[in-house]
Enzyme design. Structure first.
Site, PDB file in Angstrom:
ATOM      1  N   CYS A  30       0.859  -1.179   0.000  1.00 25.80           N
ATOM      2  CA  CYS A  30       0.000   0.000   0.000  1.00 25.80           C
ATOM      3  C   CYS A  30       0.899   1.234   0.000  1.00 25.80           C
ATOM      4  O   CYS A  30       2.131   1.138   0.116  1.00 25.80           O
ATOM      5  CB  CYS A  30      -0.908   0.000   1.223  1.00 25.80           C
ATOM      6  SG  CYS A  30       0.008   0.079   2.788  1.00 25.80           S
ATOM      7  N   HIS A  92       4.033   1.630  11.755  1.00 19.61           N
ATOM      8  CA  HIS A  92       2.918   1.378  12.664  1.00 19.61           C
ATOM      9  C   HIS A  92       2.673   2.522  13.641  1.00 19.61           C
ATOM     10  O   HIS A  92       1.624   2.586  14.272  1.00 19.61           O
ATOM     11  CB  HIS A  92       3.179   0.092  13.465  1.00 19.61           C
ATOM     12  CG  HIS A  92       3.585  -1.065  12.609  1.00 19.61           C
ATOM     13  ND1 HIS A  92       4.906  -1.431  12.427  1.00 19.61           N
ATOM     14  CD2 HIS A  92       2.853  -1.923  11.875  1.00 19.61           C
ATOM     15  CE1 HIS A  92       4.964  -2.468  11.613  1.00 19.61           C
ATOM     16  NE2 HIS A  92       3.745  -2.780  11.258  1.00 19.61           N
ATOM     17  N   HIS A 142      -0.479  -5.144  19.455  1.00 19.79           N
ATOM     18  CA  HIS A 142      -0.041  -4.784  18.106  1.00 19.79           C
ATOM     19  C   HIS A 142       0.673  -3.435  18.169  1.00 19.79           C
ATOM     20  O   HIS A 142       0.241  -2.533  18.887  1.00 19.79           O
ATOM     21  CB  HIS A 142      -1.235  -4.715  17.155  1.00 19.79           C
ATOM     22  CG  HIS A 142      -0.844  -4.555  15.716  1.00 19.79           C
ATOM     23  ND1 HIS A 142      -0.528  -3.326  15.170  1.00 19.79           N
ATOM     24  CD2 HIS A 142      -0.689  -5.465  14.715  1.00 19.79           C
ATOM     25  CE1 HIS A 142      -0.212  -3.494  13.898  1.00 19.79           C
ATOM     26  NE2 HIS A 142      -0.296  -4.776  13.601  1.00 19.79           N
ATOM     27  N   GLU A 144       0.738  -0.874  16.282  1.00 23.21           N
ATOM     28  CA  GLU A 144      -0.112   0.283  15.994  1.00 23.21           C
ATOM     29  C   GLU A 144      -0.966   0.647  17.199  1.00 23.21           C
ATOM     30  O   GLU A 144      -1.174   1.832  17.501  1.00 23.21           O
ATOM     31  CB  GLU A 144      -1.002   0.016  14.784  1.00 23.21           C
ATOM     32  CG  GLU A 144      -1.863   1.219  14.424  1.00 23.21           C
ATOM     33  CD  GLU A 144      -2.833   0.959  13.288  1.00 23.21           C
ATOM     34  OE1 GLU A 144      -3.893   1.619  13.258  1.00 23.21           O
ATOM     35  OE2 GLU A 144      -2.545   0.101  12.429  1.00 23.21           O
ATOM     36  N   SER A 241       1.537  -9.926  10.754  1.00 21.69           N
ATOM     37  CA  SER A 241       0.893  -8.869   9.968  1.00 21.69           C
ATOM     38  C   SER A 241      -0.611  -8.926  10.181  1.00 21.69           C
ATOM     39  O   SER A 241      -1.278  -9.858   9.732  1.00 21.69           O
ATOM     40  CB  SER A 241       1.222  -9.039   8.481  1.00 21.69           C
ATOM     41  OG  SER A 241       0.369  -8.250   7.687  1.00 21.69           O
ATOM     42  N   ASN A 243      -3.090  -7.114   8.907  1.00 23.07           N
ATOM     43  CA  ASN A 243      -3.944  -7.059   7.713  1.00 23.07           C
ATOM     44  C   ASN A 243      -3.897  -8.366   6.928  1.00 23.07           C
ATOM     45  O   ASN A 243      -4.892  -8.767   6.325  1.00 23.07           O
ATOM     46  CB  ASN A 243      -3.581  -5.846   6.848  1.00 23.07           C
ATOM     47  CG  ASN A 243      -2.284  -6.010   6.099  1.00 23.07           C
ATOM     48  OD1 ASN A 243      -2.242  -6.600   5.019  1.00 23.07           O
ATOM     49  ND2 ASN A 243      -1.195  -5.501   6.664  1.00 23.07           N
TER      50      ASN A 243
END
Length: 326
Positions: A30, A92, A142, A144, A241, A243
Site C-alpha cells: 500500500c 505502525h 499490536h 499500531e 501482519s 492485515n
C-alpha cells in the site's frame, strides 16, 4: 487486467495437473508501506549506513532482510540506538514519548508512521481535548495499538477487542465517549463492534471518517470478490501482519479454505490436494516479488493458468518527509 471467467483462458500444455489461479487486485504494498520503505532507503543514502529502525519498518521478513542488507539495523527500543546514529520510526507509529526521548538525546530521527495512522493519532488528541474518553477498537499488543494508546496519558483510552468487551465495559460518563479503530482490522468484525458500541452508548461519537485504511478495506473486498469461486486461497504475508491475518479470515468466511504463507518455499502441497481453483492475494506489507515467487513455485507442480481479478484501482501516494523528498 480484468477478465470475467477462467474459461476465457487458454489451457496450458503439458502433463501436469491443471490449476487455475485467481489473483486478487489490489494486493500487496500500500502507499504507507511504500513510503516507509523509501524513507529507510533514502535515510541510508543521506546519512550512510547504518541507519537504525525502531521495530520492523513493516511486518515482512523479506522486506526487513533486504533493508538490513542495505544498511538498516532493526531494534525494539530507542535505548539500543547509539547517540550519533539516525533512527527511523516504523510505519505502525510509536507512543508520543519515543520521539520526545529521541529529541531529548539529540538523535536525528525520521517518522515513517503511515499518514493514515497519524490521522488516528490526531483524532485521539482532539477527542481527548474535548473531554471524551476514547474506546479504541484494536488488537492488544499490536505495534499500531501501542503507538495509538501512547498518544494520550494512561487511562484516557480503553482498548476494545470484541463485542463481549463492549458488553463488559464500565464507563464513568456514557455521555462523553468516542471510539476510534486500528487501521488494519476486519471490516466486518469492526462494523459489528461499532454497532454494539452504538447500541450500548447511543451518544458515543465516532471518527470523522473511516479509520480502517483504504488498503485494508480494498484488499478484503478483493478477497470477497474471488473467494467464493475458489476451492482454497493462499494469503502471502507475515504471521505478525494484522492485515494479512484478516485476509485469511475473510477468505474463510466466504467459504474458501485459506492459509497464510510467507513465500513460495512455504507452500504445503499436501494441503492443496484436490484444489482446482486457487485464490491468491498478498497483505499490504508483502511485495509483488513474493506473489510471483509463489506462482512460480506452484508452476513446478501444476499447469498454471493465471487470471487477475481487479476489484478497484488504487492511486494513493503519500509524500515523503521534508529533507528526504527529491
Amino acid at each position: 487486467m480484468i477478465q470475467a471467467d477462467t474459461a476465457a483462458l487458454e489451457p496450458v500444455a503439458g502433463g501436469l495437473p491443471p490449476l487455475d489461479l485467481l489473483i486478487a487486485a489490489p494486493r500487496g504494498f500500500c502507499a504507507g508501506v511504500d513510503r516507509a520503505i523509501r524513507i529507510v532507503e533514502l535515510a541510508i543514502e543521506k546519512y550512510g549506513a547504518p541507519v537504525y529502525v525502531r521495530h520492523e519498518i513493516v511486518h515482512n521478513k523479506y522486506v526487513v532482510d533486504e533493508l538490513r542488507e542495505k544498511g538498516a539495523i532493526f531494534v525494539e527500543e530507542l535505548d539500543e540506538v547509539p547517540d550519533d546514529a539516525p533512527v527511523v520510526f516504523s510505519a505502525h507509529g510509536v507512543p508520543k514519548i519515543v520521539p520526545f526521548k529521541a529529541s531529548e538525546r539529540g538523535l536525528t530521527w525520521l517518522d515513517a508512521t503511515c499518514p493514515l495512522v497519524s490521522k488516528v493519532h490526531r483524532q485521539a488528541e482532539r477527542l481527548s481535548e474535548q473531554g471524551r474518553h476514547i474506546l479504541f477498537i484494536g488488537h492488544e499488543g499490536h505495534p499500531e495499538v501501542i503507538g495509538t494508546l501512547g498518544q494520550l496519558p494512561d487511562g484516557a483510552m480503553t482498548l476494545v477487542e470484541t463485542e463481549a468487551d463492549v458488553a463488559a465495559l464500565e464507563v464513568a460518563d456514557p455521555a462523553n465517549l468516542a471510539f476510534l479503530t486500528q487501521t488494519t482490522l476486519s471490516v466486518d468484525d469492526t462494523a459489528a463492534i461499532v454497532e454494539a458500541l452504538k447500541r450500548r452508548f447511543p451518544m458515543i461519537q465516532g471518527p470523522r471518517g473511516e479509520d480502517i485504511c483504504y488498503a485494508t478495506s480494498n484488499r478484503q473486498a478483493a478477497v470477497k470478490t474471488i473467494a467464493h469461486r475458489c476451492d482454497a486461497m493462499l494469503v502471502i504475508g507475515a504471521p505478525n501482519s494484522s492485515n494479512s491475518l484478516r485476509l485469511v479470515e475473510v477468505a474463510e468466511r466466504e467459504g474458501a479454505r485459506a492459509m497464510l504463507v510467507q513465500r513460495g518455499e512455504c507452500i504445503d502441497f499436501d494441503w492443496l490436494k484436490g484444489v482446482r481453483t486457487l485464490g491468491i492475494t498478498a497483505g499490504a506489507s508483502a511485495p509483488e516479488v513474493l506473489v510471483r515467487e509463489v506462482v512460480d513455485r506452484l508452476a513446478t507442480r501444476y499447469a498454471v493458468r493465471e487470471l487477475e481479478v481487479e476489484h478497484t484501482i488504487e492511486r494513493m501516494i503519500f509524500k515523503l518527509p521534508r529533507g528526504l523528498a527529491a
